[in-house]
Structures are given as structure tokens and as C-alpha cells.
Motif scaffolding. Structure first.
Motif, PDB file in Angstrom:
ATOM      1  N   LEU A  56     -56.580  98.775   3.229  1.00  0.00           N
ATOM      2  CA  LEU A  56     -55.774  99.913   2.809  1.00  0.00           C
ATOM      3  C   LEU A  56     -54.316  99.502   2.955  1.00  0.00           C
ATOM      4  O   LEU A  56     -53.938  98.904   3.958  1.00  0.00           O
ATOM      5  CB  LEU A  56     -56.071 101.136   3.678  1.00  0.00           C
ATOM      6  CG  LEU A  56     -57.531 101.594   3.739  1.00  0.00           C
ATOM      7  CD1 LEU A  56     -57.694 102.702   4.770  1.00  0.00           C
ATOM      8  CD2 LEU A  56     -57.992 102.065   2.382  1.00  0.00           C
ATOM      9  N   GLY A  57     -53.489  99.785   1.963  1.00  0.00           N
ATOM     10  CA  GLY A  57     -52.108  99.308   2.009  1.00  0.00           C
ATOM     11  C   GLY A  57     -51.100 100.334   1.564  1.00  0.00           C
ATOM     12  O   GLY A  57     -51.432 101.453   1.183  1.00  0.00           O
ATOM     13  N   GLY A  58     -49.822  99.904   1.599  1.00  0.00           N
ATOM     14  CA  GLY A  58     -48.718 100.742   1.167  1.00  0.00           C
ATOM     15  C   GLY A  58     -48.026 101.466   2.301  1.00  0.00           C
ATOM     16  O   GLY A  58     -47.141 102.282   2.065  1.00  0.00           O
ATOM     17  N   PHE A  59     -48.402 101.189   3.535  1.00  0.00           N
ATOM     18  CA  PHE A  59     -47.831 101.881   4.682  1.00  0.00           C
ATOM     19  C   PHE A  59     -46.595 101.143   5.182  1.00  0.00           C
ATOM     20  O   PHE A  59     -46.348  99.993   4.817  1.00  0.00           O
ATOM     21  CB  PHE A  59     -48.863 101.981   5.814  1.00  0.00           C
ATOM     22  CG  PHE A  59     -50.164 102.587   5.375  1.00  0.00           C
ATOM     23  CD1 PHE A  59     -50.262 103.936   5.102  1.00  0.00           C
ATOM     24  CD2 PHE A  59     -51.294 101.799   5.213  1.00  0.00           C
ATOM     25  CE1 PHE A  59     -51.446 104.495   4.689  1.00  0.00           C
ATOM     26  CE2 PHE A  59     -52.494 102.351   4.799  1.00  0.00           C
ATOM     27  CZ  PHE A  59     -52.568 103.701   4.537  1.00  0.00           C
ATOM     28  N   THR A 117     -65.849 107.205   0.517  1.00  0.00           N
ATOM     29  CA  THR A 117     -64.412 106.982   0.380  1.00  0.00           C
ATOM     30  C   THR A 117     -63.812 106.814   1.762  1.00  0.00           C
ATOM     31  O   THR A 117     -63.994 107.658   2.635  1.00  0.00           O
ATOM     32  CB  THR A 117     -63.741 108.171  -0.333  1.00  0.00           C
ATOM     33  OG1 THR A 117     -64.362 108.353  -1.603  1.00  0.00           O
ATOM     34  CG2 THR A 117     -62.262 107.907  -0.548  1.00  0.00           C
ATOM     35  N   VAL A 118     -63.109 105.699   1.952  1.00  0.00           N
ATOM     36  CA  VAL A 118     -62.375 105.441   3.190  1.00  0.00           C
ATOM     37  C   VAL A 118     -60.921 105.757   2.873  1.00  0.00           C
ATOM     38  O   VAL A 118     -60.340 105.158   1.965  1.00  0.00           O
ATOM     39  CB  VAL A 118     -62.529 103.981   3.644  1.00  0.00           C
ATOM     40  CG1 VAL A 118     -61.757 103.741   4.933  1.00  0.00           C
ATOM     41  CG2 VAL A 118     -63.987 103.624   3.806  1.00  0.00           C
ATOM     42  N   THR A 119     -60.349 106.723   3.587  1.00  0.00           N
ATOM     43  CA  THR A 119     -58.990 107.172   3.297  1.00  0.00           C
ATOM     44  C   THR A 119     -58.106 106.951   4.504  1.00  0.00           C
ATOM     45  O   THR A 119     -58.462 107.326   5.618  1.00  0.00           O
ATOM     46  CB  THR A 119     -58.985 108.675   2.935  1.00  0.00           C
ATOM     47  OG1 THR A 119     -59.904 108.893   1.867  1.00  0.00           O
ATOM     48  CG2 THR A 119     -57.608 109.125   2.499  1.00  0.00           C
ATOM     49  N   GLY A 120     -56.949 106.332   4.263  1.00  0.00           N
ATOM     50  CA  GLY A 120     -55.950 106.153   5.305  1.00  0.00           C
ATOM     51  C   GLY A 120     -54.710 106.943   4.949  1.00  0.00           C
ATOM     52  O   GLY A 120     -54.253 106.905   3.806  1.00  0.00           O
ATOM     53  N   VAL A 121     -54.162 107.659   5.919  1.00  0.00           N
ATOM     54  CA  VAL A 121     -52.945 108.445   5.702  1.00  0.00           C
ATOM     55  C   VAL A 121     -51.910 108.001   6.734  1.00  0.00           C
ATOM     56  O   VAL A 121     -52.153 108.072   7.938  1.00  0.00           O
ATOM     57  CB  VAL A 121     -53.226 109.958   5.858  1.00  0.00           C
ATOM     58  CG1 VAL A 121     -51.943 110.761   5.661  1.00  0.00           C
ATOM     59  CG2 VAL A 121     -54.286 110.415   4.890  1.00  0.00           C
ATOM     60  N   GLY A 122     -50.776 107.538   6.240  1.00  0.00           N
ATOM     61  CA  GLY A 122     -49.684 107.140   7.126  1.00  0.00           C
ATOM     62  C   GLY A 122     -49.077 108.365   7.782  1.00  0.00           C
ATOM     63  O   GLY A 122     -48.656 109.285   7.092  1.00  0.00           O
ATOM     64  N   THR A 123     -49.029 108.379   9.113  1.00  0.00           N
ATOM     65  CA  THR A 123     -48.551 109.574   9.802  1.00  0.00           C
ATOM     66  C   THR A 123     -47.040 109.721   9.729  1.00  0.00           C
ATOM     67  O   THR A 123     -46.524 110.814   9.950  1.00  0.00           O
ATOM     68  CB  THR A 123     -49.004 109.580  11.271  1.00  0.00           C
ATOM     69  OG1 THR A 123     -48.519 108.395  11.899  1.00  0.00           O
ATOM     70  CG2 THR A 123     -50.513 109.632  11.373  1.00  0.00           C
ATOM     71  N   VAL A 124     -46.309 108.653   9.398  1.00  0.00           N
ATOM     72  CA  VAL A 124     -44.861 108.733   9.265  1.00  0.00           C
ATOM     73  C   VAL A 124     -44.464 108.887   7.802  1.00  0.00           C
ATOM     74  O   VAL A 124     -43.737 109.798   7.429  1.00  0.00           O
ATOM     75  CB  VAL A 124     -44.187 107.483   9.881  1.00  0.00           C
ATOM     76  CG1 VAL A 124     -42.694 107.505   9.649  1.00  0.00           C
ATOM     77  CG2 VAL A 124     -44.503 107.379  11.355  1.00  0.00           C
ATOM     78  N   SER A 125     -44.961 107.999   6.941  1.00  0.00           N
ATOM     79  CA  SER A 125     -44.559 107.988   5.531  1.00  0.00           C
ATOM     80  C   SER A 125     -45.327 108.988   4.681  1.00  0.00           C
ATOM     81  O   SER A 125     -44.862 109.373   3.613  1.00  0.00           O
ATOM     82  CB  SER A 125     -44.770 106.595   4.943  1.00  0.00           C
ATOM     83  OG  SER A 125     -46.159 106.282   4.902  1.00  0.00           O
ATOM     84  N   VAL A 128     -50.873 107.846   1.161  1.00  0.00           N
ATOM     85  CA  VAL A 128     -52.331 107.972   1.169  1.00  0.00           C
ATOM     86  C   VAL A 128     -52.900 106.766   0.443  1.00  0.00           C
ATOM     87  O   VAL A 128     -52.539 106.488  -0.695  1.00  0.00           O
ATOM     88  CB  VAL A 128     -52.781 109.268   0.462  1.00  0.00           C
ATOM     89  CG1 VAL A 128     -54.294 109.351   0.422  1.00  0.00           C
ATOM     90  CG2 VAL A 128     -52.194 110.482   1.151  1.00  0.00           C
ATOM     91  N   SER A 129     -53.780 106.046   1.100  1.00  0.00           N
ATOM     92  CA  SER A 129     -54.440 104.893   0.502  1.00  0.00           C
ATOM     93  C   SER A 129     -55.935 105.062   0.681  1.00  0.00           C
ATOM     94  O   SER A 129     -56.390 105.490   1.745  1.00  0.00           O
ATOM     95  CB  SER A 129     -53.971 103.603   1.184  1.00  0.00           C
ATOM     96  OG  SER A 129     -54.606 102.479   0.600  1.00  0.00           O
TER      97      SER A 129
END
Length: 191
Positions: A56-59, A117-125, A128-129
Motif C-alpha cells: 500500500l503506498g502514497g503515504f 480488500t485491504v485498505t490503508g488510511v494515513g492518519t496524518v495525510s 487511502v490506499s
């Protein structure tokens, strides 16, 4: 008097609605909230019970990332074989690497099917990836439910027998009540 009062109140309510209609029509249009950028383009294939590492990327570098798994029986899936996943709540927290990626390892349950679906959410930025895991088909095309590998279809005859016996008992009880009440009425009318 009563009817004229009712007519007056109805007329006043209608007049008030007609006066307020232009005010509501001139209200500002709805603009949907902006959503954070998303990085959703990775698909993986995995067999049930076999760990798979997803990217998962973009964080932002060093950012805490909340990771969840959703899908059929996702509450039995595990992240890194340590944390039990609940499909609706944050399951595990990871820290993004210097390049803004996290790589959780997901183990699907033994009865997994379909897609997850594996979802990652950046807690600062707020980025959502997501990554999709498709469950691999069983080897050899063997079915479930019979010795010859074919899928079990249709209705179990024992269940059907129970349904017929229960329905018959209800009909018999209902008929008995009707007959008993008819006999009681007959006896009361002759007295």
C-alpha cells in the motif's frame, strides 16, 4: 365556526409555505467534500490460509497507517498472523516507510472465497490506499459436499420430511380447534 377556523389555519400554513419556497430555492448548492488522494490499483491472488504480503503506498514517510481487511469472513483473516481483523474497525497500525509504503502480510481464513480488500488510511495525510486479494480457485476443480467432488445441490430430504410433519401437525391442531368450537356452539345452542 369549527370549519372556518380549520380553513383559516390551513390557508395560513399554505401561504407561509409559498412565501418560504423562494428562500429555500436560493440556498447555496451542495458541494461534496473533497476526498484525499487514493492509490487503488494493486490486485493479488492468494489461496485460503496462505499468507500474502500486499503493498500500500502514497503515504507520508513515517506516517501511522491504519490497515483493515474487508470481505466474506474477513473477521477470520489475520494481519501478519498476529492481529485478528474485524471488517468494520481498524485492525492494525503500521508506520509508513521512507518511500511512503506499508507492506502488511494478510492470511485469509481457510473458508475464504471471492475477493477481499485491504485498505490503508494515513492518519496524518488522510491518503487511502487499497489492494484487492482474489481467492485462488481450488486445485483440480473439486467440489464441496460429495465424495465424487461434485457440489451438493438441492434440498435435504430429512429437512423436507420435518417440514411436512410440522405443517401437518399445525393443520391437525387448527382443524381440531375448529371442530371443538363448532361442537361447543352446537351444544350451547341446544341448551
Amino acid at each position: 365556526m369549527k370549519n372556518s377556523m380549520l380553513k383559516a389555519v390551513s390557508s395560513a400554513a399554505l401561504a407561509g409555505a409559498l412565501v418560504m419556497a423562494p428562500i429555500a430555492a436560493s440556498a447555496e448548492p451542495y458541494t461534496p467534500p473533497t476526498t484525499p488522494p487514493s492509490d487503488t490499483d494493486t490486485t493479488y491472488t492468494a489461496a485460503p490460509g496462505v499468507p500474502v504480503t500486499v503493498a500500500l503506498g502514497g503515504f507520508q514517510a513515517g506516517e501511522p497507517v491504519s490497515v483493515t481487511v474487508s470481505g466474506l469472513n474477513a473477521d477470520d483473516a489475520t494481519l501478519a498472523s498476529i492481529v485478528k481483523i474485524a471488517a468494520t474497525s481498524p485492525a492494525a497500525s503500521y508506520t509508513a516507510a521512507g518511500d511512503g509504503t506499508v507492506a502488511p502480510t494478510v492470511t485469509l481464513p481457510a473458508n475464504a472465497s471471492g475477493t477481499y480488500t485491504v485498505t490503508g488510511v494515513g492518519t496524518v495525510s488522510g491518503v487511502v490506499s487499497a489492494a484487492t486479494i482474489t481467492v485462488a480457485a481450488a486445485a483440480g476443480g473439486a467440489g464441496v459436499g460429495t465424495e465424487d467432488g461434485l457440489a451438493a445441490t438441492g434440498l435435504d430430504s430429512n429437512s423436507l420430511l420435518t417440514l411436512w410433519v410440522g405443517g401437518g401437525a399445525l393443520l391437525l391442531a387448527g382443524g381440531s380447534i375448529v371442530v371443538a368450537s363448532a361442537v361447543r356452539r352446537q351444544r350451547q345452542s341446544t341448551i
